[in-house]
Design a protein around this motif. Structure first.
Motif, PDB file in Angstrom:
ATOM      1  N   UNK A 100      39.611 -34.185 -69.973  1.00  0.00           N
ATOM      2  CA  UNK A 100      39.805 -32.995 -69.076  1.00  0.00           C
ATOM      3  C   UNK A 100      40.893 -33.321 -68.164  1.00  0.00           C
ATOM      4  N   UNK A 101      41.971 -32.556 -68.346  1.00  0.00           N
ATOM      5  CA  UNK A 101      43.136 -32.595 -67.059  1.00  0.00           C
ATOM      6  C   UNK A 101      43.291 -30.990 -66.691  1.00  0.00           C
ATOM      7  N   UNK A 102      43.673 -31.675 -65.320  1.00  0.00           N
ATOM      8  CA  UNK A 102      44.414 -30.173 -64.182  1.00  0.00           C
ATOM      9  C   UNK A 102      45.308 -30.352 -64.973  1.00  0.00           C
ATOM     10  N   UNK A 103      46.304 -29.467 -65.655  1.00  0.00           N
ATOM     11  CA  UNK A 103      47.275 -29.355 -66.224  1.00  0.00           C
ATOM     12  C   UNK A 103      48.477 -27.705 -65.190  1.00  0.00           C
ATOM     13  N   UNK A 104      49.581 -27.898 -65.100  1.00  0.00           N
ATOM     14  CA  UNK A 104      49.819 -27.007 -64.422  1.00  0.00           C
ATOM     15  C   UNK A 104      51.268 -27.531 -64.810  1.00  0.00           C
ATOM     16  N   UNK A 105      52.209 -26.104 -64.475  1.00  0.00           N
ATOM     17  CA  UNK A 105      54.179 -26.378 -65.182  1.00  0.00           C
ATOM     18  C   UNK A 105      54.147 -27.184 -64.225  1.00  0.00           C
ATOM     19  N   UNK A 106      55.033 -27.937 -65.217  1.00  0.00           N
ATOM     20  CA  UNK A 106      55.559 -28.650 -64.751  1.00  0.00           C
ATOM     21  C   UNK A 106      56.845 -28.768 -63.304  1.00  0.00           C
ATOM     22  N   UNK A 107      57.540 -28.028 -63.501  1.00  0.00           N
ATOM     23  CA  UNK A 107      57.931 -27.411 -62.053  1.00  0.00           C
ATOM     24  C   UNK A 107      56.715 -26.787 -60.672  1.00  0.00           C
ATOM     25  N   UNK A 108      56.061 -26.695 -60.767  1.00  0.00           N
ATOM     26  CA  UNK A 108      55.320 -25.998 -59.509  1.00  0.00           C
ATOM     27  C   UNK A 108      54.853 -27.063 -58.454  1.00  0.00           C
ATOM     28  N   UNK A 109      55.226 -26.702 -57.307  1.00  0.00           N
ATOM     29  CA  UNK A 109      55.156 -27.211 -56.483  1.00  0.00           C
ATOM     30  C   UNK A 109      53.210 -27.898 -55.498  1.00  0.00           C
ATOM     31  N   UNK A 110      52.687 -27.154 -56.326  1.00  0.00           N
ATOM     32  CA  UNK A 110      51.068 -27.423 -55.750  1.00  0.00           C
ATOM     33  C   UNK A 110      50.238 -27.045 -57.044  1.00  0.00           C
ATOM     34  N   UNK A 111      48.956 -27.535 -56.918  1.00  0.00           N
ATOM     35  CA  UNK A 111      47.721 -27.145 -57.918  1.00  0.00           C
ATOM     36  C   UNK A 111      48.036 -25.932 -58.394  1.00  0.00           C
ATOM     37  N   UNK A 112      47.381 -25.347 -57.205  1.00  0.00           N
ATOM     38  CA  UNK A 112      47.062 -23.495 -57.379  1.00  0.00           C
ATOM     39  C   UNK A 112      47.218 -23.406 -58.413  1.00  0.00           C
ATOM     40  N   UNK A 113      48.359 -23.165 -59.910  1.00  0.00           N
ATOM     41  CA  UNK A 113      48.999 -22.839 -60.451  1.00  0.00           C
ATOM     42  C   UNK A 113      48.211 -23.584 -61.657  1.00  0.00           C
ATOM     43  N   UNK A 114      46.831 -24.382 -61.715  1.00  0.00           N
ATOM     44  CA  UNK A 114      46.386 -25.090 -62.715  1.00  0.00           C
ATOM     45  C   UNK A 114      45.625 -24.439 -63.803  1.00  0.00           C
ATOM     46  N   UNK A 115      44.983 -25.488 -64.394  1.00  0.00           N
ATOM     47  CA  UNK A 115      43.831 -24.978 -65.063  1.00  0.00           C
ATOM     48  C   UNK A 115      43.330 -26.536 -65.986  1.00  0.00           C
ATOM     49  N   UNK A 116      42.153 -26.519 -66.243  1.00  0.00           N
ATOM     50  CA  UNK A 116      41.482 -27.280 -67.120  1.00  0.00           C
ATOM     51  C   UNK A 116      41.787 -27.486 -68.393  1.00  0.00           C
ATOM     52  N   UNK A 117      42.673 -28.333 -69.108  1.00  0.00           N
ATOM     53  CA  UNK A 117      43.100 -28.299 -70.530  1.00  0.00           C
ATOM     54  C   UNK A 117      42.013 -29.651 -71.056  1.00  0.00           C
TER      55      UNK A 117
END
Length: 131
Positions: A100-117
């Motif tokens: 599993x990996x913490x995935x977020x939009x590549x343009x995100x500046x932080x990890x706040x908008x991520x989710x585990x995939x």
């Protein structure tokens, strides 16, 4: 070439070299044509935690495991084979990324908008390589 020479020299002297294989790679450096579809338009990182309340965007792309499975994970197999030319042992940095990996939009500046995939189980990805 220099690493090959040093690895050969170390082996002749009975020295075992241990390498480090990061789970992530830079999308600009490591995308030959055949592997382009194997990277997602997302970035890996870390969720918010005690060390960083905003989480982290590490900036490397996450893998499209379904696409990679089409050639039996040839890119990973080639990567491991190349490492074996130099090192007797190696560790895979952030190996949890195979599960599993913490995935977020590549343009995100932080990890706040991520989710585990969920990713592919390690046993599927490397079963045939180590068999």
């Amino acid at each position: 070439m220099q690493l090959s020479e040093e690895a050969d020299y170390a082996r002749k002297k009975g020295v075992i070299l241990k390498g480090d294989l990061p789970i992530g790679v830079d999308r600009l450096v490591w995308i030959p044509g055949y592997i382009q579809n194997c990277f997602m338009n997302t970035s890996a990182g870390a969720p918010p935690d005690y060390f960083d309340k905003n989480g982290q965007n590490w900036g490397f792309p996450t893998y499209n495991w379904e696409e990679m499975s089409k050639d039996n994970y040839g890119w990973w197999r080639a990567r491991l084979t190349q490492m074996a030319k130099y090192f007797t042992a190696y560790r895979i940095d952030h190996i949890l990324g195979f599960f599993r990996i913490w995935e977020l939009p590549d343009h995100a500046m932080t990890g706040l908008v991520g989710k585990f995939r969920p990713s592919i189980p390690l046993s599927q990805a490397f079963h045939s390589y180590f068999s």
